[in-house]
Scaffold this active site. Structure first.
Site, PDB file in Angstrom:
ATOM      1  N   ASP A 104      53.107  32.975  43.053  1.00 14.27           N
ATOM      2  CA  ASP A 104      52.001  32.208  42.463  1.00 14.27           C
ATOM      3  C   ASP A 104      51.971  30.822  43.106  1.00 14.27           C
ATOM      4  OD1 ASP A 104      49.963  31.273  40.885  1.00 14.27           O
ATOM      5  OD2 ASP A 104      51.177  31.036  39.090  1.00 14.27           O
ATOM      6  N   LEU A 105      51.877  30.816  44.430  1.00 14.10           N
ATOM      7  CA  LEU A 105      51.912  29.566  45.186  1.00 14.10           C
ATOM      8  C   LEU A 105      50.485  29.059  45.367  1.00 14.10           C
ATOM      9  CD1 LEU A 105      54.625  30.501  47.833  1.00 14.10           C
ATOM     10  CD2 LEU A 105      54.910  29.339  45.637  1.00 14.10           C
ATOM     11  N   GLU A 106      50.056  28.181  44.493  1.00  8.47           N
ATOM     12  CA  GLU A 106      48.665  27.731  44.470  1.00  8.47           C
ATOM     13  C   GLU A 106      48.398  26.576  45.429  1.00  8.47           C
ATOM     14  OE1 GLU A 106      47.357  27.157  40.433  1.00  8.47           O
ATOM     15  OE2 GLU A 106      48.357  28.982  39.753  1.00  8.47           O
ATOM     16  N   ASN A 107      49.436  26.159  46.155  1.00 11.04           N
ATOM     17  CA  ASN A 107      49.266  25.069  47.113  1.00 11.04           C
ATOM     18  C   ASN A 107      49.444  25.547  48.539  1.00 11.04           C
ATOM     19  OD1 ASN A 107      48.904  22.855  45.146  1.00 11.04           O
ATOM     20  ND2 ASN A 107      50.983  23.395  44.531  1.00 11.04           N
ATOM     21  N   GLN A 161      43.584  35.476  39.742  1.00  9.28           N
ATOM     22  CA  GLN A 161      43.188  34.645  38.606  1.00  9.28           C
ATOM     23  C   GLN A 161      41.659  34.480  38.602  1.00  9.28           C
ATOM     24  OE1 GLN A 161      45.498  30.951  38.497  1.00  9.28           O
ATOM     25  NE2 GLN A 161      47.036  31.919  39.805  1.00  9.28           N
TER      26      GLN A 161
END
Length: 516
Positions: A340-343, A400
């Site tokens: 869940d690496l949103e960057n 998401q």
């Protein structure tokens, strides 16, 4: 009226009695670089009548993938691509041309090209006296090793029908249904059908694509519900892990955190959460993991999150990631990892890290991903690349569908979050661009407070899953086919669901048991 969309209408006879030239679709590379190229198809209407629509289909060799594209709508199935006209370029006057383009990763060029079911080279698609083209086939049944096709009868005198996969003959029948056997489980195939008689073969039908059953579901149910559990304190309800609703088949612990060593992941019960729960310890948390295991549930560690700073951008970082996550799996009893690496992420080195982890943990390892919607708009995106790079060991992607505003669906139309069309049209991008249905899940907020936008009633989630699995309860967007193996749903979060009365788990969990 001549139409490019009607196979068998090519070669229309002019007033003088000569056959008019058939339409053609010509491929060129407009630019090329080491790892890919830009391709262009030019569609020329050599007939004497205006066209009304067109469809160009082709296969790409293994190792070559499509990225961005323009001036066409695209659906894919494995290595098979189908481009069709946009609303502004379907009509082509006699002698005129239109074009569309795309970016490809890899060096392979299109093969087995057809233009609306006929040859892209403009060759006569049917022998004089042969039947008309059969109707578009549909996959009407499947097993682990077979697919059954049905179609409507061709016009004219028909001796029988031949089913082709590319240029290979797979079946010959006298009726309008055929079963192709001897297929690998969980394999995808595209077929066309031609009618024949003593004069020869008809033009090919439009293609039909299907996937055999038997896709490996791993250590989880065929359809399952995922929920994130907070290892921190916010406005949602604080919970001990063992108090998670029993409807959740998989619980993702949010979150593992970075250290000063690139790629390394650490975890421990948050002190603030421990205090809020009256002294919840690491030992109690580990015992709760085992409690969930005793209930038949799985628990994984999610790494990253909105503020996560984990970076895997070198071979050393990949190894540090694999070693540290495997150590946490041994220490806490986790069954796998959620990315869940949103960057941002590096798909090459993260794939290396996950393969190293798989080598250590074995085939039972659960690997999930939680990309944002923007990350899955194109196969050229790093998250989508990662998913395709590890497709053979990937469990599921629960994108998401929230906090994203409006996005393009697989039909290149814009849809707003918080609607059934948003869920189905964006899921279609993943389903039609390389991921198996059992690797696609819908991620939604559990209710008010859980997200800044995209909150929907649980009934919208179940309707979207019905639409994707059965073709029912759809909105205005209709997927190009059904996906009975669609994996399930995810929610952010277990805690927010409790804060909102538990309606998400109580509604979606039992519904998943009713899917095919």
């Amino acid at each position: 009226m001549f139409s490019l969309a009607v196979p068998g209408s090519y070669g229309a006879v002019t007033a003088g009695g000569a056959a008019a030239a058939a339409p053609t679709a010509t491929f060129t590379k407009t630019s090329e670089w080491g790892s890919g190229y830009e391709g262009k198809y030019t569609i020329t209407n050599g007939s004497g009548s205006a066209s009304s629509s067109w469809r160009v289909e082709f296969d790409l060799p293994a190792g070559t993938s499509l990225g961005t594209y323009w001036d066409a709508l695209l659906t894919t199935s494995g290595q098979h691509a189908a481009f069709r006209n946009r609303e502004y370029n379907g009509t082509i006057a006699p002698g005129a041309s239109v074009s569309f383009g795309f970016v490809a990763g890899g060096s392979g060029t299109p093969q087995n090209c057809t233009l609306s079911g006929a040859s892209c080279t403009g060759e006569d698609p049917g022998t004089p006296g042969a039947p008309g083209a059969p109707g578009t086939p549909a996959v009407t049944a499947r097993t682990n090793s077979s697919l059954t096709l049905s179609w409507s009868a061709a016009s004219g005198t028909v001796t029988g029908y031949r089913v082709y996969e590319g240029t290979s003959l797979r079946s010959t029948v006298t009726g309008t249904t055929a079963t192709v056997s001897g297929l690998a489980s969980c394999s995808t195939h595209t077929y066309t059908v031609k009618a024949y008689n003593t004069a020869g073969e008809s033009a090919a039908s439009a293609p039909a694509t299907g996937t055999t059953s038997g896709c490996a579901t791993g250590p989880l149910p065929k359809h399952f519900l995922t929920g994130y559990w907070h290892n921190f304190v916010n406005a949602a309800t604080e919970l001990r892990l063992a108090d998670a609703n029993a409807e959740y088949d998989l619980v993702a612990i949010a979150f593992g955190e970075a250290t000063t060593t690139p790629g390394q992941v650490v975890f421990g019960v948050d002190p603030g959460l421990s205090s809020a729960l009256g002294g919840y310890t690491d030992a109690q948390f580990k015992a709760d993991v085992q409690t969930l295991h005793s209930r038949g549930k799985k628990v994984i560690l999610s790494v990253g999150g909105e503020r996560g700073a984990i970076q895997v951008s070198s071979p050393a970082a990949a190894t540090a990631f694999a070693n540290s996550v495997y150590g946490l799996m041994q220490g806490y009893g986790f069954d796998g990892v959620d990315i869940d690496l949103e960057n941002g992420l590096n798909p090459t080195y993260m794939a290396q890290a996950l393969r190293e982890l798989r080598a250590r943990a074995g085939a039972g390892l659960i690997i999930t991903m939680a990309p944002q919607t923007i990350d899955m708009q194109s196969t050229s995106g790093s998250y989508f690349q990662l998913a395709l790079n590890i497709k053979d060991i990937l469990t599921v992607v629960h994108m998401q569908y929230y906090n994203s505003g409006s996005m393009l669906g697989c039909d290149q139309q814009v849809y707003g979050q918080g609607t059934i069309n948003f869920l189905t049209a964006l899921a279609c991008i993943q389903l039609e661009n390389g991921l198996r249905p059992d690797q696609v899940s819908l991620g939604l907020p559990a209710g008010a407070g859980a997200a800044g936008g995209g909150v929907v009633a649980p009934s919208v989630v179940t309707n979207a899953l019905n639409c994707l699995a059965r073709g029912t309860n759809c909105g205005s967007f209709k997927p190009p086919r059904t996906y009975p193996d669609i994996r399930g749903a995810m929610t952010w979060s277990v805690n927010w669901d409790v804060a909102n009365g538990g309606g998400f788990a109580r509604t979606v969990g039992p519904f998943l048991d009713t899917l095919p």
